[in-house]
Design an enzyme around this catalytic site. Structure first.
Site, PDB file in Angstrom:
ATOM      1  N   LYS A 116       0.746  -1.311  -0.077  1.00 29.50           N
ATOM      2  CA  LYS A 116      -0.091  -0.281  -0.011  1.00 29.50           C
ATOM      3  C   LYS A 116       1.248   1.010   0.165  1.00 29.50           C
ATOM      4  CE  LYS A 116      -3.420  -0.613  -0.623  1.00 29.50           C
ATOM      5  NZ  LYS A 116      -3.888  -1.157  -1.876  1.00 29.50           N
ATOM      6  N   SER A 139      -5.176   2.052   4.837  1.00 29.14           N
ATOM      7  CA  SER A 139      -4.758   1.382   3.420  1.00 29.14           C
ATOM      8  C   SER A 139      -5.024   0.783   3.780  1.00 29.14           C
ATOM      9  CB  SER A 139      -3.833   2.528   2.727  1.00 29.14           C
ATOM     10  OG  SER A 139      -3.799   1.689   1.039  1.00 29.14           O
ATOM     11  N   ARG A 195      -8.679   4.476  -2.857  1.00 31.56           N
ATOM     12  CA  ARG A 195      -9.917   4.134  -2.632  1.00 31.56           C
ATOM     13  C   ARG A 195      -9.936   5.334  -1.205  1.00 31.56           C
ATOM     14  NH1 ARG A 195      -7.937  -1.599  -2.013  1.00 31.56           N
ATOM     15  NH2 ARG A 195      -9.204  -3.184  -3.795  1.00 31.56           N
ATOM     16  N   THR A 196     -11.380   5.177  -0.903  1.00 30.32           N
ATOM     17  CA  THR A 196     -11.894   6.016   0.383  1.00 30.32           C
ATOM     18  C   THR A 196     -11.318   5.873   0.684  1.00 30.32           C
ATOM     19  OG1 THR A 196     -13.383   7.145  -1.615  1.00 30.32           O
ATOM     20  CG2 THR A 196     -13.343   7.735   0.617  1.00 30.32           C
TER      21      THR A 196
END
Ligand SMILES: Nc1ncnc2c1ncn2[C@@H]1O[C@H](COP(=O)(O)OS(=O)(=O)O)[C@@H](OP(=O)(O)O)[C@H]1O
Length: 412
Positions: free
Chosen positions: A168, A257, A376-377
């Protein structure tokens, strides 16, 4: 005899001779005319050099065009991440896009949509078996290993540079951006050789790589290597010269994340807050939770430094990779000893995506952003928990800045 008289007569003999010569030339001309209209097959036609050239062009132009098309397709398939998927498809292990995307151990699910879009880039469809046929690759017997690469140029080599982490951190973005460089060839899927697939042997690993020409660098990325205890010794055993790249990101946002990714696959998992602590009341952080553990960069780096000198490891800032991709890419190109070909000109900021994207992806003329699983949110996390994590990581971050000689600014 009258006959002998005729021939004994000199003027009429000369007229007769002329007549025979004229007749012969007339017949010869007629024959040549006949041959020139291509109706004469038993006798050789007069051949001119230009006829040979024209003959080649006429008869072989179509073949040449289709050969060229095949070569382009072969090149394209082998230069795309989709090629790895194509190999897997061709070897009958996976027969649909869904399977390519979900192939456990062979492809990272998180990279699925990147690969999906790459597959589309490679041929406008994911029917790679047809693409392979179009590219002139031999048909595979069920169960036989893919041999697609054998028709390409160059040779398969073990990677000289590996993006070893961190999960990530922005590893996919870095690899996708690097692929734009003509002197870099990279495998799209994560091979997971030095953690999960080591028993398959180096030949298996080499076979996953794209073919490279002299001077080109072979690369792969598998972010889990950074936290794999055995990975440094194994990579060193392959080649002590291997150059290592680590994309690091604020360990707190990295953990969130990581959690967001797990949550997207398993929506029923406990909250981030409850997973963070061994005991919420005492505030003791659960360092055995991988989302927390991976962010203790100084500890993992120590492991690598037992085998590799610092000058062989490059640390890329995950944050700068977003705010100034060309700047970080410049450092990476220098580290790899490559000409700085990837510059500002290659990027644009996509407002909708909220991230930098490529103006032209490798092997394409179209703009290319990473897929939905990148960027991504994140869920909202209790600010107290975030602060507790910041306090936890601070000393490790300081140590890491000291070791790497770079202040990443996560504690400002
Ligand atoms: N250009 C660009 N586009 C999209 N996303 C970008 C980009 N650069 C960096 N990032 C960040 O990369 C994060 C995912 O990191 P990785 O690719 O290393 O993830 S993985 O370990 O391979 O799953 C991903 O994390 P999340 O935002 O949490 O999804 C992104 O923040």
């Amino acid at each position: 005899m009258a006959f002998s008289r005729v021939f004994s007569d000199p003027p009429s003999r000369s007229i007769f001779k002329k007549f025979v010569v004229m007749l012969c030339s007339l017949l010869t001309s007629l024959y040549f005319l006949y041959c020139l209209t291509d109706r004469c097959s038993t006798m050789p036609t007069p051949v001119r050099a230009s006829d040979q050239v024209m003959g080649f062009l006429a008869s072989d132009f179509q073949d040449w065009q289709s050969l060229r098309r095949k070569r382009l397709l072969q090149k394209m398939m082998m230069s795309k991440p989709g090629y790895d998927a194509a190999k897997l498809l061709a070897s009958q292990r996976f027969d649909a896009e869904r399977d390519v995307v979900g192939a456990a151990g062979a492809l990272d699910r998180a990279d699925a949509d990147v690969l999906r879009s790459d597959l589309r880039l490679a041929g406008g469809s994911v029917d790679l078996a047809s693409l392979a046929r179009l590219a002139g690759f031999p048909a595979k017997a069920p169960g036989s290993a893919g041999k697609l690469s054998q028709l390409g140029e160059g040779t398969k080599k073990l990677p000289q540079a590996i993006i070893i982490g961190v999960k990530k951190g922005g590893t996919r973005a870095l690899l996708e951006f690097l692929r734009v460089h003509p002197d870099i060839r990279a495998v799209g899927a994560e091979p997971h050789f030095f953690d999960r697939n080591y028993d398959n042997g180096l030949d298996w690993y080499r076979d996953l790589m794209p073919k490279t020409l002299e001077g080109q660098i072979t690369m792969e990325k598998t972010p889990s290597y950074f936290v794999t205890k055995e990975a440094p010794a194994r990579i060193y055993a392959m080649s002590p010269e291997t150059r290592l790249i680590v994309v690091v990101r604020d360990p707190v946002t990295r953990a969130i994340s990581d959690y967001t990714q797990t949550l997207s696959k398993k929506p029923d998992i406990p909250t981030f807050e409850s997973l963070t602590f061994k005991n919420r009341t005492t505030g003791l952080i659960d360092t055995s939770w991988s989302a927390v553990q991976i962010g203790i960069y100084a500890k993992h780096l120590d492991n690598w430094l037992q085998y590799f000198p610092m000058r062989q490891i490059l640390f890329v800032s995950g944050e700068r990779l977003i705010s100034d991709p060309a700047g970080e890419l410049g450092r990476v190109q220098d580290f790899l000893g490559l000409k700085r070909i990837i510059t500002d000109k290659h990027f644009y900021f996509n407002q909708t995506k909220g991230f930098p994207c490529l103006k032209k992806a490798e092997g394409s003329s179209k703009p290319h952003c990473l897929g939905k699983t990148k960027g991504r949110t994140h869920p909202n996390i209790d600010p107290e928990v975030v602060q507790r994590l910041r306090d936890f990581y601070r000393p490790f971050n300081m140590k890491f800045y000291q070791m790497t000689g770079r202040i990443f600014g996560w504690d400002e």
